[in-house]
Write a protein that holds these residues in place. Structure first.
Motif, PDB file in Angstrom:
ATOM      1  N   TRP A 234       0.841  -1.207   0.000  1.00 13.50           N
ATOM      2  CA  TRP A 234       0.000   0.000   0.000  1.00 13.50           C
ATOM      3  C   TRP A 234       0.873   1.252   0.000  1.00 13.50           C
ATOM      4  CZ3 TRP A 234      -4.547  -0.127  -1.737  1.00 13.50           C
ATOM      5  CH2 TRP A 234      -5.488  -1.097  -1.387  1.00 13.50           C
ATOM      6  N   TYR A 235       1.930   1.228   0.792  1.00 12.94           N
ATOM      7  CA  TYR A 235       2.813   2.392   0.859  1.00 12.94           C
ATOM      8  C   TYR A 235       3.461   2.668  -0.500  1.00 12.94           C
ATOM      9  CZ  TYR A 235       6.878   5.261   1.907  1.00 12.94           C
ATOM     10  OH  TYR A 235       7.824   6.259   1.890  1.00 12.94           O
ATOM     11  N   LEU A 236       3.988   1.631  -1.128  1.00 15.32           N
ATOM     12  CA  LEU A 236       4.624   1.802  -2.432  1.00 15.32           C
ATOM     13  C   LEU A 236       3.618   2.323  -3.457  1.00 15.32           C
ATOM     14  CD1 LEU A 236       6.826  -1.431  -2.512  1.00 15.32           C
ATOM     15  CD2 LEU A 236       7.565   0.909  -1.999  1.00 15.32           C
ATOM     16  N   MET A 237       2.388   1.859  -3.388  1.00 12.76           N
ATOM     17  CA  MET A 237       1.346   2.368  -4.285  1.00 12.76           C
ATOM     18  C   MET A 237       1.095   3.854  -4.043  1.00 12.76           C
ATOM     19  SD  MET A 237      -1.258  -0.908  -4.056  1.00 12.76           S
ATOM     20  CE  MET A 237      -2.626  -0.083  -4.866  1.00 12.76           C
ATOM     21  N   CYS A 238       1.070   4.255  -2.775  1.00 14.93           N
ATOM     22  CA  CYS A 238       0.829   5.667  -2.442  1.00 14.93           C
ATOM     23  C   CYS A 238       1.895   6.569  -3.055  1.00 14.93           C
ATOM     24  CB  CYS A 238       0.807   5.860  -0.925  1.00 14.93           C
ATOM     25  SG  CYS A 238      -0.699   5.322  -0.100  1.00 14.93           S
ATOM     26  N   ILE A 239       3.153   6.231  -2.866  1.00 16.13           N
ATOM     27  CA  ILE A 239       4.209   7.130  -3.337  1.00 16.13           C
ATOM     28  C   ILE A 239       4.361   7.081  -4.857  1.00 16.13           C
ATOM     29  CG2 ILE A 239       5.449   7.106  -1.152  1.00 16.13           C
ATOM     30  CD1 ILE A 239       7.397   5.130  -2.383  1.00 16.13           C
ATOM     31  N   VAL A 240       4.050   5.938  -5.478  1.00 17.32           N
ATOM     32  CA  VAL A 240       4.101   5.869  -6.943  1.00 17.32           C
ATOM     33  C   VAL A 240       3.063   6.803  -7.551  1.00 17.32           C
ATOM     34  CG1 VAL A 240       3.576   4.377  -8.905  1.00 17.32           C
ATOM     35  CG2 VAL A 240       5.099   3.578  -7.126  1.00 17.32           C
ATOM     36  N   HIS A 241       1.890   6.874  -6.943  1.00 20.92           N
ATOM     37  CA  HIS A 241       0.829   7.749  -7.451  1.00 20.92           C
ATOM     38  C   HIS A 241       1.043   9.210  -7.039  1.00 20.92           C
ATOM     39  CE1 HIS A 241      -1.564   4.674  -9.298  1.00 20.92           C
ATOM     40  NE2 HIS A 241      -1.656   3.963  -8.178  1.00 20.92           N
ATOM     41  N   HIS A 242       2.081   9.475  -6.277  1.00 16.15           N
ATOM     42  CA  HIS A 242       2.399  10.854  -5.866  1.00 16.15           C
ATOM     43  C   HIS A 242       3.895  11.086  -6.084  1.00 16.15           C
ATOM     44  CE1 HIS A 242      -1.375   9.911  -3.777  1.00 16.15           C
ATOM     45  NE2 HIS A 242      -1.627  11.203  -3.874  1.00 16.15           N
ATOM     46  N   PRO A 243       4.305  11.281  -7.346  1.00 11.16           N
ATOM     47  CA  PRO A 243       5.729  11.409  -7.675  1.00 11.16           C
ATOM     48  C   PRO A 243       6.436  12.544  -6.950  1.00 11.16           C
ATOM     49  CG  PRO A 243       4.323  12.005  -9.550  1.00 11.16           C
ATOM     50  CD  PRO A 243       3.451  11.352  -8.539  1.00 11.16           C
TER      51      PRO A 243
ATOM     52  N   PRO B  11      12.664  12.794   8.754  1.00 11.62           N
ATOM     53  CA  PRO B  11      11.271  13.028   9.173  1.00 11.62           C
ATOM     54  C   PRO B  11      10.262  12.951   8.023  1.00 11.62           C
ATOM     55  CG  PRO B  11      12.525  15.076   9.173  1.00 11.62           C
ATOM     56  CD  PRO B  11      13.515  13.975   8.995  1.00 11.62           C
ATOM     57  N   TYR B  12      10.655  13.385   6.834  1.00 14.16           N
ATOM     58  CA  TYR B  12       9.687  13.353   5.736  1.00 14.16           C
ATOM     59  C   TYR B  12       9.371  11.902   5.345  1.00 14.16           C
ATOM     60  CZ  TYR B  12       7.116  14.572   1.551  1.00 14.16           C
ATOM     61  OH  TYR B  12       6.116  14.704   0.611  1.00 14.16           O
ATOM     62  N   PHE B  13      10.387  11.085   5.267  1.00 16.54           N
ATOM     63  CA  PHE B  13      10.169   9.664   4.969  1.00 16.54           C
ATOM     64  C   PHE B  13       9.276   9.039   6.041  1.00 16.54           C
ATOM     65  CE2 PHE B  13      12.326   5.248   4.990  1.00 16.54           C
ATOM     66  CZ  PHE B  13      11.316   4.718   4.190  1.00 16.54           C
ATOM     67  N   GLU B  14       9.546   9.317   7.288  1.00 14.38           N
ATOM     68  CA  GLU B  14       8.724   8.783   8.377  1.00 14.38           C
ATOM     69  C   GLU B  14       7.294   9.296   8.281  1.00 14.38           C
ATOM     70  OE1 GLU B  14       8.155   6.359  11.706  1.00 14.38           O
ATOM     71  OE2 GLU B  14      10.037   6.603  10.610  1.00 14.38           O
ATOM     72  N   ALA B  15       7.128  10.573   7.926  1.00 11.20           N
ATOM     73  CA  ALA B  15       5.792  11.150   7.775  1.00 11.20           C
ATOM     74  C   ALA B  15       5.038  10.484   6.637  1.00 11.20           C
ATOM     75  CB  ALA B  15       5.896  12.653   7.528  1.00 11.20           C
ATOM     76  N   SER B  16       5.751  10.139   5.563  1.00 13.40           N
ATOM     77  CA  SER B  16       5.089   9.476   4.431  1.00 13.40           C
ATOM     78  C   SER B  16       4.586   8.096   4.829  1.00 13.40           C
ATOM     79  CB  SER B  16       6.053   9.386   3.242  1.00 13.40           C
ATOM     80  OG  SER B  16       7.087   8.439   3.472  1.00 13.40           O
TER      81      SER B  16
ATOM     82  N   CYS C   6      -4.535   4.274   4.036  1.00 18.01           N
ATOM     83  CA  CYS C   6      -4.822   2.878   3.683  1.00 18.01           C
ATOM     84  C   CYS C   6      -4.950   2.070   4.972  1.00 18.01           C
ATOM     85  CB  CYS C   6      -3.725   2.312   2.791  1.00 18.01           C
ATOM     86  SG  CYS C   6      -3.426   3.267   1.285  1.00 18.01           S
ATOM     87  N   THR C   7      -6.062   2.235   5.655  1.00 18.87           N
ATOM     88  CA  THR C   7      -6.284   1.569   6.936  1.00 18.87           C
ATOM     89  C   THR C   7      -6.428   0.065   6.713  1.00 18.87           C
ATOM     90  OG1 THR C   7      -7.445   3.542   7.709  1.00 18.87           O
ATOM     91  CG2 THR C   7      -7.674   1.548   9.024  1.00 18.87           C
ATOM     92  N   LEU C   8      -5.492  -0.711   7.226  1.00 12.50           N
ATOM     93  CA  LEU C   8      -5.509  -2.152   6.980  1.00 12.50           C
ATOM     94  C   LEU C   8      -6.712  -2.832   7.617  1.00 12.50           C
ATOM     95  CD1 LEU C   8      -2.624  -1.799   5.837  1.00 12.50           C
ATOM     96  CD2 LEU C   8      -2.033  -3.924   7.004  1.00 12.50           C
ATOM     97  N   THR C   9      -7.075  -2.421   8.820  1.00 10.33           N
ATOM     98  CA  THR C   9      -8.213  -3.018   9.527  1.00 10.33           C
ATOM     99  C   THR C   9      -9.230  -1.915   9.822  1.00 10.33           C
ATOM    100  OG1 THR C   9      -7.006  -2.748  11.617  1.00 10.33           O
ATOM    101  CG2 THR C   9      -6.883  -4.899  10.543  1.00 10.33           C
ATOM    102  N   PRO C  10     -10.089  -1.591   8.860  1.00  8.62           N
ATOM    103  CA  PRO C  10     -10.997  -0.447   9.017  1.00  8.62           C
ATOM    104  C   PRO C  10     -11.874  -0.516  10.255  1.00  8.62           C
ATOM    105  CG  PRO C  10     -10.995  -1.223   6.743  1.00  8.62           C
ATOM    106  CD  PRO C  10     -10.232  -2.235   7.545  1.00  8.62           C
ATOM    107  N   ILE C  11     -12.302  -1.727  10.645  1.00 11.51           N
ATOM    108  CA  ILE C  11     -13.119  -1.842  11.856  1.00 11.51           C
ATOM    109  C   ILE C  11     -12.376  -2.628  12.930  1.00 11.51           C
ATOM    110  CG2 ILE C  11     -15.340  -1.529  10.725  1.00 11.51           C
ATOM    111  CD1 ILE C  11     -15.696  -4.538  10.732  1.00 11.51           C
ATOM    112  N   SER C  12     -11.071  -2.620  12.841  1.00 15.15           N
ATOM    113  CA  SER C  12     -10.224  -3.225  13.864  1.00 15.15           C
ATOM    114  C   SER C  12     -10.613  -4.692  14.089  1.00 15.15           C
ATOM    115  CB  SER C  12     -10.307  -2.414  15.164  1.00 15.15           C
ATOM    116  OG  SER C  12      -9.377  -2.864  16.115  1.00 15.15           O
TER     117      SER C  12
END
Length: 427
Positions: A248-257, A286-291, A299-305
């Motif tokens: 999910w993380y890799l997808m996020c940053i690919v769609h936000h160059p 810090p920016y990498f950690e923030a991303s 991308c909440t993995l467990t939307p209802i926990s």
């Protein structure tokens, strides 16, 4: 007469379904582990497992475990570069200098082997990668075949007997059995080589404690079956859920160059190319950690926990909740609250940065839950998230071709994405 015949047919069908379900629902000798229980069993087993896993580096700083993880990261990078066999998860890319990687499957050996040194005493050999990927795929099937509420079969359990495959019951059982069989193998291997004076890993420690408890002949929660299911509770999230979160993380940053370029700049200036990222670098990037935080929010993995149980009568904001009521937390609503995030649908890592570029001290996201039932693997997951993604982004640029959109989630116990081929181009 027709009405009478229909009533008799309905009664016969009801009796048949009841007998069929009674056969399927006979109590199984399958203890509950640590994730889906409460009470004294949960307190004792969670405390014991966390304490002794940490002794072997789980969820804390450990030079030995970090060295094992670094070796695993190097192996992953070598596979992507083509320096070792990828066995069906790496392809040549004729249109560029990069190579195509099947996600999340290609990550399963790395995510699994980050845990195994603490749990099992060492990483699995490279020749076991295919088997580990098979385990990961079984984990995906398990996560997709049900949800946090138990799914439709929970409301109509007789469906498991009437249509076990269509209802998802067989998929859930077969995929979890795949992991269970491997855990049983690990335990049997340790029983044959156990030495009281040499505790190699968590399995050894648990077996030693189990034997000590059993000698007293007093009631105990420690058992071979409890050990196996406790291992399941740690291995499935480590192998599968972590790989899904990384994807999910890799997808996020690919769609936000723009975000990807800024991460590359930060990694280059702080770490360079001469060594791999380490946990010592986290405060300085810090920016990498923030991303990463922003990905775990969006991308909440467990939307209802995971469902919780009210252990006693209580009142919450004026609502009476009787004891034994199942309580479900909507984590997705927290992560998408406009009053808190202003533009929650946007992927914007800057929301976790102060005006001077440092990380915000307060993180209001709850990807791992909260309170006493906080996911025991949170620290472990965040550490390995940083090390694995840091190494990938330090060494590669990921092309957008073939990467699905962020709304292509597959619902289940964990929100997963469809498998896809992503192009990794050396930097």
């Amino acid at each position: 007469m027709v009405l009478f015949a229909l009533v008799l047919a309905a009664l016969a069908l009801g009796l048949f379904l009841s007998l069929l379900w009674a056969e399927y629902s006979k109590p199984a000798n399958f203890p509950p582990g640590v994730f889906f229980v409460d009470g004294e069993l949960w307190k004792e087993q969670r405390r014991f497992s966390l304490r002794h896993l940490r002794d072997f580096g789980f969820g804390r700083r450990s030079k030995q475990l970090e060295a094992e993880i670094e070796a695993e990261v190097k192996d992953l990078l070598e596979m992507i570069r083509g320096e070792r066999e990828g066995e069906g998860v790496v392809r040549e890319c004729p249109s560029s200098a990069g190579r195509r990687l099947l996600l999340p499957e290609a990550l399963f050996p790395a995510t699994s082997n980050c845990l195994l040194p603490a749990l099992y005493g060492g990483r699995a050999p490279r020749e076991a990668d295919a088997a580990t990927r098979a385990l990961g795929r079984a984990g995906l099937g398990f996560l997709r075949s049900t949800d946090a509420t138990g799914g439709f079969v929970t409301l109509h359990p007789w469906l498991a007997a009437l249509c076990p495959r269509l209802s998802g019951y067989l998929d859930t059982v077969h995929n979890s059995d795949h992991f269970r069989f491997r855990c049983e193998q690990m335990v049997d291997e340790h029983k044959n080589t156990l030495c009281d004076d040499d505790m190699r890993d968590f399995i050894d420690v648990y077996l030693k404690e189990m034997m000590k408890k059993q000698k007293t002949e007093e009631p105990t929660f420690f058992s071979n079956e409890q050990l196996v299911v406790t291992m399941l509770d740690y291995i499935i999230p480590s192998t599968t859920s972590l790989a899904v979160a990384l994807t999910w993380y890799l997808m996020c940053i690919v769609h936000h160059p723009r975000v990807l370029r800024r991460i590359h700049q930060e990694l280059d200036s702080v770490i360079g190319r001469g060594r791999l990222p380490s946990l010592d670098d986290r405060p300085r990037t810090p920016y990498f950690e923030a991303s990463i935080r922003e990905s775990l929010r969006l991308c909440t993995l467990t939307p209802i926990s995971i469902p919780h149980r009210a252990t006693q009568d209580t009142t919450l904001k004026g609502y009476f909740i009787p004891a034994n009521t199942i309580v479900i937390t909507n984590l997705w609503s927290v992560h998408m609250d406009e009053n808190l995030w202003r533009d929650p649908s946007n992927y914007r890592p800057e929301r976790f940065l102060e005006s001077d570029g440092t990380l915000t001290k307060k993180d209001y996201t709850l990807p791992f839950g909260a309170g006493k039932r906080l996911c025991p693997g949170e620290t472990f997951s965040r550490q390995n998230f940083y090390l694995l993604c840091g190494a990938l982004l330090q060494n590669f640029t990921i092309e957008p071709d073939g990467v699905p959109p962020l709304d292509s989630n597959i619902p289940g116990l964990v929100e997963t994405q469809p498998s896809f081929w992503a192009t990794f181009t050396p930097r």
